[in-house]
Motif scaffolding. Sequence first.
Motif, mmCIF file in Angstrom:
data_model
loop_
_atom_site.group_PDB
_atom_site.id
_atom_site.type_symbol
_atom_site.label_atom_id
_atom_site.label_comp_id
_atom_site.label_asym_id
_atom_site.label_seq_id
_atom_site.Cartn_x
_atom_site.Cartn_y
_atom_site.Cartn_z
ATOM 1 N N GLU A 1 0.834 -1.201 0.000
ATOM 2 C CA GLU A 1 0.000 0.000 0.000
ATOM 3 C C GLU A 1 0.870 1.252 0.000
ATOM 4 O OE1 GLU A 1 -2.719 -0.256 3.231
ATOM 5 O OE2 GLU A 1 -3.990 -1.750 2.239
ATOM 6 N N VAL B 1 2.110 1.772 -3.569
ATOM 7 C CA VAL B 1 1.055 2.324 -4.421
ATOM 8 C C VAL B 1 0.936 3.821 -4.190
ATOM 9 C CG1 VAL B 1 -1.410 2.327 -4.904
ATOM 10 C CG2 VAL B 1 -0.231 0.160 -4.555
ATOM 11 N N PHE C 1 -4.031 5.180 -13.572
ATOM 12 C CA PHE C 1 -3.465 4.176 -12.673
ATOM 13 C C PHE C 1 -4.173 4.145 -11.321
ATOM 14 C CE2 PHE C 1 0.210 5.075 -15.568
ATOM 15 C CZ PHE C 1 0.091 3.884 -16.249
ATOM 16 N N SER C 2 -4.847 5.226 -10.974
ATOM 17 C CA SER C 2 -5.716 5.190 -9.787
ATOM 18 C C SER C 2 -6.862 4.221 -10.026
ATOM 19 C CB SER C 2 -6.262 6.588 -9.485
ATOM 20 O OG SER C 2 -5.236 7.480 -9.112
ATOM 21 N N TYR D 1 -5.633 0.441 -10.267
ATOM 22 C CA TYR D 1 -5.444 -0.118 -8.929
ATOM 23 C C TYR D 1 -6.768 -0.238 -8.175
ATOM 24 C CZ TYR D 1 -4.488 -0.323 -3.950
ATOM 25 O OH TYR D 1 -4.512 -0.684 -2.625
ATOM 26 N N GLY E 1 -8.691 -3.039 -9.678
ATOM 27 C CA GLY E 1 -7.968 -4.271 -9.969
ATOM 28 C C GLY E 1 -8.113 -4.681 -11.420
ATOM 29 N N CYS F 1 0.868 -5.677 -12.051
ATOM 30 C CA CYS F 1 1.174 -5.750 -10.619
ATOM 31 C C CYS F 1 0.165 -4.948 -9.799
ATOM 32 C CB CYS F 1 2.583 -5.246 -10.356
ATOM 33 S SG CYS F 1 3.881 -6.282 -11.066
ATOM 34 N N LEU F 2 -0.405 -3.895 -10.389
ATOM 35 C CA LEU F 2 -1.439 -3.131 -9.682
ATOM 36 C C LEU F 2 -2.670 -3.993 -9.456
ATOM 37 C CD1 LEU F 2 -1.244 0.374 -11.410
ATOM 38 C CD2 LEU F 2 -0.413 -0.268 -9.137
ATOM 39 N N ARG F 3 -2.969 -4.872 -10.399
ATOM 40 C CA ARG F 3 -4.094 -5.804 -10.244
ATOM 41 C C ARG F 3 -3.795 -6.794 -9.115
ATOM 42 N NH1 ARG F 3 -8.488 -8.231 -12.787
ATOM 43 N NH2 ARG F 3 -8.394 -10.491 -13.106
ATOM 44 N N SER G 1 -1.883 -6.224 -6.660
ATOM 45 C CA SER G 1 -1.884 -5.445 -5.429
ATOM 46 C C SER G 1 -3.296 -5.252 -4.893
ATOM 47 C CB SER G 1 -1.226 -4.082 -5.670
ATOM 48 O OG SER G 1 0.064 -4.233 -6.210
ATOM 49 N N GLN G 2 -4.223 -4.852 -5.772
ATOM 50 C CA GLN G 2 -5.589 -4.606 -5.336
ATOM 51 C C GLN G 2 -6.240 -5.872 -4.798
ATOM 52 O OE1 GLN G 2 -7.411 -2.286 -4.503
ATOM 53 N NE2 GLN G 2 -9.342 -3.362 -4.323
#
Length: 421
Positions: free
Chosen positions: A204, A207, A239-240, A243, A246, A361-363, A365-366
């Motif tokens: 987090e 991000v 990108f907000s 994330y 997802g 990687c943001l997916r 992460s979420q």
Amino acid sequence: MHLTVDTSAKCHIIPATFIKCTSVPLNAFLIHLELPITRLSRSAALDRKGDPMTHPHHLKLAPHTEGNFTLPAEDTALLNEIIEGYKARRIGARRYNKKSVEGELAVVRDFINHSQMSPWHWGDSDFEAWCNEIGVNRKLAVSTQRKYQSAVKIFLDYLVNNQGLRNKVKELCGVAPRQICHRDNMIQHKLDRELARKKPALTEEQVKHLLDGIAEGIDLAWRFTSKALIPLQRDKALFSLVYGLGLRASEACNLDLEDFYPNSDLPQLGRFGFTRVTGKGSRGTGPKFRTVQIMYEWVAETLCWYIEEIRPRLLKHAAPNEKALFLSERGTRLTRSSLDNRFQEAVTLSGLDGLGFTPHCLRHSQISHAQDTGLSLEATRRMAGHAFASTTQGYTHVGDRAVQNEIAHRVNNPQRQQHHY
């Protein structure tokens, strides 16, 4: 390369990616499905040996002067009839994606090249020898090997279960085709992902650092009246949202303005309560649609800011009535390759380069963070658009501290302790 700019009391380091934006064109590969089936030369096979990126789509099924293999004329005619029927069933009747079906047939043709025989002559040992080739010699990923094995199995299912074709093969060739792919010689689907290079998830804090890096880039671009200002402002919203929901990169690029609608349970989100997402289907079934609820108020606020203030500036060169949510500087729908490039620039701006982060990687992460907050596996699966919970589990990156905290909470909570028997 970096540019150092000294402004009064502060010294700013501006990455080269901030100064000049570049794009990398995508390479296109042609799939030659209609060429005569031939065996690749020994030298060509050695050239591919050990290459983990070898894929049937890239195989050159063209005649060669050395060691070439060609099916007998009657076998070739019969195989072409079977292939046409297979394509009609998969693409026409079942509505599978044409590119996916062509990929399946490319795998089948690769197996034919390796075995040097028609599918109705295949045996278990031929299949296992080919599996050894793609797994040991070509060193394909386990998940890719399973996909190839499934393609052969699906093709043989069609041939074996089609009574008309089965009888015709037996009449012309004197043998009956049979299914040679079974549990004993195929890689089974597991709960845990087998990929050796698992995509990392951002914490987090990382991000936040990524989005703060974009915000700092926006501040610099505004102060120096750089043309990078508007693209960076778009990237902040992009990108907000990737994330916050997802999303896959392709799903973010496919979003339209009309894909949002209110959530009566969360009126504070305005029109951005739910998002209609166009995701990928499994086994080439074409796009699948799902509805994802926006869980963060800051994501809705950022999206509203982008649509009302930033997107209109990107419409200068756009076509009339352009519906795409995220636009390029030319006013066209943002492409997947452009999104990848912009993400790497954002990673550089935020100082997170070198850690192997990609937009996907943001997916990860979420999905991980949603699990950490107590969201059920089923709810997370639906949000991510996965067909199986085991796939969602492969996306979770739970740290040791989170595991320790959960165990400690359970042990210290007397109401949830198990009874002694």
